[in-house]
Design a protein around this motif. Structure first.
Motif, mmCIF file in Angstrom:
data_model
loop_
_atom_site.group_PDB
_atom_site.id
_atom_site.type_symbol
_atom_site.label_atom_id
_atom_site.label_comp_id
_atom_site.label_asym_id
_atom_site.label_seq_id
_atom_site.Cartn_x
_atom_site.Cartn_y
_atom_site.Cartn_z
ATOM 1 N N UNK A 105 -10.566 4.420 -36.355
ATOM 2 C CA UNK A 105 -10.811 5.471 -35.379
ATOM 3 C C UNK A 105 -10.412 5.020 -33.977
ATOM 4 N N UNK A 106 -10.551 3.743 -33.685
ATOM 5 C CA UNK A 106 -10.304 3.252 -32.344
ATOM 6 C C UNK A 106 -8.896 2.665 -32.189
ATOM 7 N N UNK A 107 -8.029 2.859 -33.186
ATOM 8 C CA UNK A 107 -6.692 2.260 -33.134
ATOM 9 C C UNK A 107 -5.912 2.808 -31.946
ATOM 10 N N UNK A 108 -5.343 1.900 -31.178
ATOM 11 C CA UNK A 108 -4.563 2.278 -30.000
ATOM 12 C C UNK A 108 -3.085 2.238 -30.349
ATOM 13 N N UNK A 109 -2.368 3.271 -29.958
ATOM 14 C CA UNK A 109 -0.921 3.288 -30.103
ATOM 15 C C UNK A 109 -0.346 2.937 -28.744
ATOM 16 N N UNK A 110 0.440 1.876 -28.710
ATOM 17 C CA UNK A 110 0.988 1.374 -27.460
ATOM 18 C C UNK A 110 2.497 1.559 -27.491
ATOM 19 N N UNK A 111 2.993 2.403 -26.610
ATOM 20 C CA UNK A 111 4.417 2.684 -26.521
ATOM 21 C C UNK A 111 5.026 1.754 -25.482
ATOM 22 N N UNK A 112 5.999 0.959 -25.922
ATOM 23 C CA UNK A 112 6.678 0.034 -25.024
ATOM 24 C C UNK A 112 8.095 0.557 -24.826
ATOM 25 N N UNK A 113 8.360 1.081 -23.636
ATOM 26 C CA UNK A 113 9.718 1.499 -23.330
ATOM 27 C C UNK A 113 10.472 0.280 -22.824
ATOM 28 N N UNK A 114 11.768 0.271 -23.039
ATOM 29 C CA UNK A 114 12.526 -0.936 -22.699
ATOM 30 C C UNK A 114 12.245 -2.028 -23.711
ATOM 31 N N UNK A 115 12.004 -1.621 -24.951
ATOM 32 C CA UNK A 115 11.607 -2.551 -25.998
ATOM 33 C C UNK A 115 12.623 -3.614 -26.343
ATOM 34 N N UNK A 116 13.880 -3.418 -25.943
ATOM 35 C CA UNK A 116 14.894 -4.434 -26.244
ATOM 36 C C UNK A 116 15.190 -5.321 -25.034
ATOM 37 N N UNK A 117 14.520 -5.071 -23.931
ATOM 38 C CA UNK A 117 14.731 -5.865 -22.720
ATOM 39 C C UNK A 117 13.879 -7.120 -22.700
ATOM 40 N N UNK A 118 13.942 -7.827 -21.608
ATOM 41 C CA UNK A 118 13.232 -9.097 -21.454
ATOM 42 C C UNK A 118 11.719 -8.934 -21.628
ATOM 43 N N UNK A 119 11.142 -8.011 -20.889
ATOM 44 C CA UNK A 119 9.680 -7.824 -20.953
ATOM 45 C C UNK A 119 9.287 -7.225 -22.308
ATOM 46 N N UNK A 120 10.064 -6.246 -22.776
ATOM 47 C CA UNK A 120 9.775 -5.638 -24.080
ATOM 48 C C UNK A 120 9.787 -6.657 -25.202
ATOM 49 N N UNK B 172 8.076 0.203 -30.186
ATOM 50 C CA UNK B 172 9.052 -0.273 -29.220
ATOM 51 C C UNK B 172 10.257 0.668 -29.203
ATOM 52 N N UNK B 173 10.574 1.177 -28.026
ATOM 53 C CA UNK B 173 11.725 2.050 -27.868
ATOM 54 C C UNK B 173 12.712 1.432 -26.896
ATOM 55 N N UNK B 174 13.972 1.643 -27.181
ATOM 56 C CA UNK B 174 15.013 1.238 -26.240
ATOM 57 C C UNK B 174 15.783 2.489 -25.830
ATOM 58 N N UNK B 175 16.706 2.328 -24.924
ATOM 59 C CA UNK B 175 17.490 3.485 -24.472
ATOM 60 C C UNK B 175 18.342 4.059 -25.603
ATOM 61 N N UNK B 176 18.575 3.289 -26.655
ATOM 62 C CA UNK B 176 19.319 3.789 -27.814
ATOM 63 C C UNK B 176 18.489 4.783 -28.622
ATOM 64 N N UNK B 177 17.173 4.694 -28.523
ATOM 65 C CA UNK B 177 16.290 5.575 -29.283
ATOM 66 C C UNK B 177 16.157 6.953 -28.645
ATOM 67 N N UNK B 178 16.096 6.982 -27.329
ATOM 68 C CA UNK B 178 15.910 8.250 -26.631
ATOM 69 C C UNK B 178 16.165 8.093 -25.150
ATOM 70 N N UNK B 179 16.591 9.188 -24.551
ATOM 71 C CA UNK B 179 16.720 9.264 -23.098
ATOM 72 C C UNK B 179 15.430 9.899 -22.593
ATOM 73 N N UNK B 180 14.532 9.094 -22.059
ATOM 74 C CA UNK B 180 13.217 9.605 -21.666
ATOM 75 C C UNK B 180 13.266 10.507 -20.441
ATOM 76 N N UNK B 181 14.424 10.633 -19.826
ATOM 77 C CA UNK B 181 14.566 11.587 -18.725
ATOM 78 C C UNK B 181 14.934 12.974 -19.246
#
Length: 68
Positions: A9-24, A43-52
């Protein structure tokens, strides 16, 4: 009737944009080294979606079931 455990019930979904970069990649490595039952990383990278772009974001969020 089955009930969900407190962890499920308390599971957190954490979306990391820039998942293929240094911090990701750093976050990915840390999450793999110390996995937690109450966290799910996506983990998402710019190849997955254009978030704009609203439609692109909608498609990736539906695919990953990030938002209802």
């Amino acid at each position: 009737m089955e009930t969900q455990t407190q962890t499920e019930m308390a599971k957190k979904i954490i979306l990391v944009t820039g998942g293929s970069g240094l911090v990701g990649n750093g976050i990915r490595i840390a999450s793999e080294r110390d996995p937690r039952d109450d966290e799910q990383f996506i983990f998402l990278s710019s190849k997955d979606a254009d978030l704009t772009d609203k439609e692109s974001t909608r498609k990736v969020s539906y695919y990953n079931r990030l938002f209802p």
